[in-house]
Design an enzyme around this catalytic site. Structure first.
Site: not given
Ligand code: GLP
Length: 260
Positions: A67, A136, A138, A143
């Site tokens: 992404d 959440d 995702h 989302e």
């Molecule tokens: C962002 C990324 C996701 C990732 C999420 C969780 O939203 N787009 O790919 O999984 O963060 O991040 P973290 O691992 O820092 O909690």
């Protein structure tokens, strides 16, 4: 889906790096899909250590992104392209030539999304997609209520995700509202999905993903449909799993010939 519960992030890193090392031994020119965020960092660090020690060769490895923020130029330190360069490519000794990405600054974003889908297909598809999970539920930036049939497209972030990601920016208002993300269907085409999560903040999302109903409201629950999905969590992220003891005993009794 296989659930592996380990003590901490360091153990997740070693296990994740081991899975990638096995893939590279089998397929040196593999296409590895990487996620940003804090959770996969121990995996990248452990892999870089193995490469530095000469145990793993990444000479032919190709890396692609999951992404991207819309509107952040490639040289913005929080563009996911820049984050992947800093956290994955450079530590592995790879250059931008090994990277496949989507342009979040394109004037025609739907065309950039379609071009990325075509590039992934032309590259032979993703062999292993590493995933984190949002609080959440995702994956990527899909989302809640993202379609399980979705492809790479523009999405709008929830207030919760923008707040979660504000720690990477100087000011919360700087977190872009819009993003480009591989869709759930795109992600599901990867041959192996490996989702990693640490900390109690992820416990509810992990329980909903693993034990809850298949629901677009919990995008990561789409992993239930995937023939080869591995979820590696620390004890805190596993703390809301009703079947935790079953998952622990299953992994402890895993036959030696069966890899993750
Ligand atoms: C962002 C990324 C996701 C990732 C999420 C969780 O939203 N787009 O790919 O999984 O963060 O991040 P973290 O691992 O820092 O909690």
């Amino acid at each position: 889906m296989e659930i592996v519960i380990v003590p901490d992030g360091a153990a997740i890193g070693e296990l994740g790096a081991g899975i990638i090392a096995e893939l590279l031994a089998r397929k040196p020119a593999a296409l590895l899909g990487v996620a940003t965020g804090s959770s996969p960092l121990p995996v990248y660090a452990a892999l870089a250590r193995r490469v530095a020690a000469g145990e793993v060769s990444v000479d032919r490895l190709r890396v692609c992104q999951l992404d991207e923020y819309v509107g952040l130029p490639a040289d913005h330190p929080q563009s996911y392209r820049a984050v992947i360069a800093a956290e994955v490519l450079t530590p592995l000794g790879l250059t931008g030539d090994s990277f496949l990405g989507v342009d979040g600054t394109a004037a025609d974003l739907p065309a950039a999304c379609a071009a990325y889908e075509a590039a992934l297909a032309a590259a032979g598809g993703v062999d292993l997609q590493l995933l984190g999970i949002g609080t959440d539920g995702h994956i990527g930036f899909n989302e809640p209520c993202s379609s399980f049939g979705s492809r790479t497209r523009v999405k709008t972030l929830t207030a919760r995700t923008r707040a979660d990601n504000a720690r990477f920016f100087d000011h919360p208002d700087e977190v872009p509202q819009h993003v480009v993300t591989q869709g759930i269907a795109t992600i599901s085409e990867a041959r192996h999905l490996v989702l990693v999560a640490t900390g109690e903040g992820k416990a509810e999302a992990i329980a909903a993903t693993v034990e809850g109903p298949l629901a677009a409201a919990v995008p990561a629950s789409a992993l239930q449909l995937h023939p080869h999905a591995t979820v590696i969590v620390d004890e805190a992220a596993a703390s809301a799993l009703k079947l935790a003891d079953y998952f622990r005993s299953t992994y402890a009794a895993k036959p030696a010939w069966q890899s993750l």
